[in-house]
Write an enzyme that holds these catalytic residues in place. Structure first.
Site, PDB file in Angstrom:
ATOM      1  N   ASP A 172     -10.078  -2.313   3.864  1.00  0.00           N
ATOM      2  CA  ASP A 172      -9.628  -2.561   5.229  1.00  0.00           C
ATOM      3  C   ASP A 172      -9.241  -1.229   5.880  1.00  0.00           C
ATOM      4  OD1 ASP A 172      -8.773  -3.831   7.485  1.00  0.00           O
ATOM      5  OD2 ASP A 172      -7.110  -4.907   6.556  1.00  0.00           O
TER       6      ASP A 172
ATOM      7  N   LYS B 196      -6.705   2.497  -7.483  1.00  0.00           N
ATOM      8  CA  LYS B 196      -5.571   3.325  -7.895  1.00  0.00           C
ATOM      9  C   LYS B 196      -5.184   2.948  -9.327  1.00  0.00           C
ATOM     10  CE  LYS B 196      -2.286   4.819  -5.345  1.00  0.00           C
ATOM     11  NZ  LYS B 196      -2.315   6.293  -5.280  1.00  0.00           N
TER      12      LYS B 196
ATOM     13  N   ASP C  67      -6.224   6.964  -2.301  1.00  0.00           N
ATOM     14  CA  ASP C  67      -5.498   7.843  -1.376  1.00  0.00           C
ATOM     15  C   ASP C  67      -6.213   9.183  -1.229  1.00  0.00           C
ATOM     16  OD1 ASP C  67      -4.842   8.192  -4.062  1.00  0.00           O
ATOM     17  OD2 ASP C  67      -2.840   8.939  -3.657  1.00  0.00           O
TER      18      ASP C  67
ATOM     19  N   TYR D 237      -4.698  -9.943  -0.189  1.00  0.00           N
ATOM     20  CA  TYR D 237      -4.614 -10.805   0.994  1.00  0.00           C
ATOM     21  C   TYR D 237      -4.630 -12.286   0.615  1.00  0.00           C
ATOM     22  CZ  TYR D 237      -5.490  -6.636   3.840  1.00  0.00           C
ATOM     23  OH  TYR D 237      -5.410  -5.403   4.426  1.00  0.00           O
TER      24      TYR D 237
ATOM     25  N   ASP E  15     -11.671   1.415   8.452  1.00  0.00           N
ATOM     26  CA  ASP E  15     -11.204   1.762   9.799  1.00  0.00           C
ATOM     27  C   ASP E  15     -11.177   3.276  10.003  1.00  0.00           C
ATOM     28  OD1 ASP E  15     -10.960  -0.832  10.593  1.00  0.00           O
ATOM     29  OD2 ASP E  15      -8.924  -0.627  11.360  1.00  0.00           O
TER      30      ASP E  15
END
Ligand code: NAD
Length: 370
Positions: free
Chosen positions: A250, A193, A226, A142, A254
């Protein structure tokens, strides 16, 4: 008894409504002599823009820096849709996070037994769930440079975001996760990852090295982000503390938050580094939800996320984990008694408003501490 300096930034929309209820809890704790607070209030978001032309004033920033903790309601709303981008309400939040270097975002996902049926997952998967996601908040993709859209001149454009992490950034967020795990069930799952990202390789190596050096007593496991997303909805109770980067955090936080039902239930914390001289760490606590303009002004918002955010402040900034436990127990108590705001209403069941929920939680606190 130490007096805790608390800055309340109620903000916009339902922010002031849920803040009124957290003030009720603060006043009660103060009056009972359970904790002592010096409370200041200021503006953030659209209301600050209306008053000062900026979403957070320099004076409010000074107050924020001087406070032991900040409790923020929510910012934003359609009224400010047309204000210049750099003065939009959310920019006030971003300035607070940036200027206070709040690099660690803590999002608990706690499933109160009375609400287990409100989850989209089966009761046995979520009942009693208590996990904590620790997300790196100030680095990664970000913020990394270059961050741009290039015109390639042949009718094509190229968008570039850059994932960058330095060792110190990984070290400090991992340390937060290990320290928190020690106060809980002593397990950290680190997610990245490393199979396809160089930043994932450095993340995994750095967390592993810090664990070997300082936190051998904490159980550490690594999962690919993942795969962890899948495990979160398959069997979330396998986790205690999950630590991950800004982007994965993020998304994963959620997912985790929705395991437990409504947005109106979810508190969060954002923490900075511990100051070597004062021993204090900058900290801001806020509900995960926004200003909910669709229900603002109607007295029907759920104040539990905001009251839970005070609980987190008591636990992580003021060393009052026992009082935080009582607040959580009081919330569980009112839910078990069947009290519900509209967002967590049982099918066909009765509902109460924001102020009634705040009052009920204080009454339950009084019962528990009697
Ligand atoms: P939102 O979280 O405000 O609302 C989403 C939905 O959840 C709405 O239907 C709302 O009524 C409901 N809801 C949220 N909190 C609730 C509560 N405490 N009790 C009952 N119902 C609740 O998200 P949104 O609608 O996407 O955004 C509205 C505004 O809030 C926008 O301006 C957005 O930018 C801003 N926002 C601010 C923050 C923040 O201050 N941290 C976070 C998210 C969104």
């Amino acid at each position: 008894m130490a007096t805790h300096k608390l800055l309340l930034l109620a903000g916009d929309g339902i922010g002031p409504e849920v803040t009124a209820e957290v003030k009720r809890v603060i006043s009660w704790l103060d009056a009972q002599g359970i904790a002592s607070f010096a409370v200041e209030e200021d503006l953030v978001g659209g209301c600050a823009y209306d008053a000062h032309g900026v979403p957070v004033s320099d004076a409010a920033m000074e107050r924020a820096k001087a406070a032991d903790a900040i409790l923020l309601g929510a910012v934003g709303g359609p009224k400010w849709a047309g204000v210049p981008y750099e003065h939009r309400p959310e920019a006030g939040l971003l300035r607070l996070r940036k200027d206070l270097s709040l690099f660690a975002n803590l999002r608990p996902a706690l499933c109160y037994p009375a609400l287990a049926d409100a989850s989209s997952l089966k009761r046995e998967v979520v009942e009693g769930l208590d996990i904590l996601i620790v997300r790196e908040l100030t680095g990664g993709v970000y913020f990394g440079e270059p961050k741009t859209i290039l015109d390639l001149g042949n009718g094509q454009k190229r968008a570039i975001d850059t994932q960058v992490y330095d060792t110190y950034e990984i070290d400090r967020i991992a340390a937060v996760a290990f320290e928190l795990a020690r106060t809980r069930r002593n397990k950290v799952t680190s997610a990245e990852k490393h199979n396809v990202m160089r930043s994932g390789v450095l993340w995994k190596d750095t967390v592993t090295a810090l664990h070997a050096k300082d936190y051998k007593d904490v159980e550490l496991e690594h999962q690919l982000a993942d795969s962890l997303a899948m495990q979160l909805v398959r069997w979330p109770k396998q986790f205690d503390v999950i630590v991950t980067d800004n982007l994965f955090g993020d998304i994963l936080s959620d997912i985790a938050s929705m395991l437990t039902g409504s947005l109106g239930m979810l508190p969060s914390a954002s923490l900075g580094a511990v100051d070597a001289t004062t021993g204090k760490r900058a900290a801001m606590y806020e509900p995960v939800h926004g200003s909910a303009p669709d229900i603002a002004g109607r007295g029907i918002a759920n104040p539990i996320a905001m009251i839970g955010s005070l609980g987190m402040a008591l636990r992580y900034s003021f060393g009052l984990g026992d009082v935080a436990d009582k607040i959580e127990a009081a919330i569980a108590g009112v839910l078990a008694a069947g009290l519900r705001t509209a967002d967590i209403r049982a099918p066909g069941g009765p509902i109460i408003g924001t102020a009634d929920m705040g009052e009920a939680i204080v009454a339950e606190l009084a019962k528990q501490t009697a």
